[in-house]
Scaffold this active site. Sequence first.
Site, short mmCIF file in Angstrom:
data_model
loop_
_atom_site.label_atom_id
_atom_site.label_comp_id
_atom_site.label_asym_id
_atom_site.label_seq_id
_atom_site.Cartn_x
_atom_site.Cartn_y
_atom_site.Cartn_z
N ARG A 34 0.85 -1.18 0.00
CA ARG A 34 0.00 0.00 0.00
C ARG A 34 0.89 1.23 0.00
O ARG A 34 1.75 1.39 0.87
CB ARG A 34 -0.85 -0.02 1.27
CG ARG A 34 -1.74 1.16 1.45
CD ARG A 34 -2.45 0.98 2.78
NE ARG A 34 -3.40 2.04 3.03
CZ ARG A 34 -3.97 2.24 4.19
NH1 ARG A 34 -3.69 1.48 5.22
NH2 ARG A 34 -4.82 3.21 4.35
N SER A 98 -12.88 -3.58 0.78
CA SER A 98 -13.18 -2.83 2.00
C SER A 98 -14.68 -2.62 2.10
O SER A 98 -15.31 -2.15 1.16
CB SER A 98 -12.50 -1.45 1.96
OG SER A 98 -11.10 -1.60 2.02
N LYS A 128 -5.73 6.30 9.73
CA LYS A 128 -6.92 6.96 9.19
C LYS A 128 -7.82 7.38 10.36
O LYS A 128 -8.84 6.72 10.65
CB LYS A 128 -7.69 6.03 8.25
CG LYS A 128 -6.96 5.73 6.95
CD LYS A 128 -7.85 4.96 6.00
CE LYS A 128 -7.17 4.74 4.66
NZ LYS A 128 -8.01 3.98 3.74
#
Length: 195
Positions: A34, A98, A128
């Site tokens: 990622r 997700s 996040k």
Amino acid sequence: MKLRGLYAVTPEGGDVERKVRLALEGGIALLQYRSKSTNRPQAQAVVRLAREFGVPVIVNDDVELALELGADGAHLGRNDGDLREARKQLEGRILGSSCYNDPSLARAAVEAGADYVAFGSVFPSPTKPQAVRAPLGLFKEARALGVPLAAIGGISLDNAPQLIAAGADLLAVISDLFDAPDIRQRARDYGKLFA
């Protein structure tokens, strides 16, 4: 392929390859590459490392990059493209989705061909902080979908046992793994939770 255990998600910043190697040495089950700004040489190195250890590697948000790298699959969020189209492109590879805190998204993802679904943030996440929170009860509810369930967001060794007890098959971890003083040992400690 059995998807169960620690799902390491690469951190942003430097030294990614060294950190990934340590996590692989510690026995992670799955690795996700990622990166907000794709660094192709780094991505290629991460895929090579995962191959060396026989650990499946997934690319976040980018089916084309996953195919280009010869990765084992891709993980898509709500705005990362059509899951049915991704399923066609990734034939024979892993597709993750997700689903935030939404069981209907998870059902739709499985119908579209997702191999696993992820819920979170299950706890406040340093990566996040504004992410929606997913209640632990979602894992019991989603068990009927018949695919592995991943938990993400604010996971630590301290709170991981309650996620496994709630029904999570995969624990997607960034900070608690890659910021640990001993990454290899931290990965081993997570692995013991699934023994």
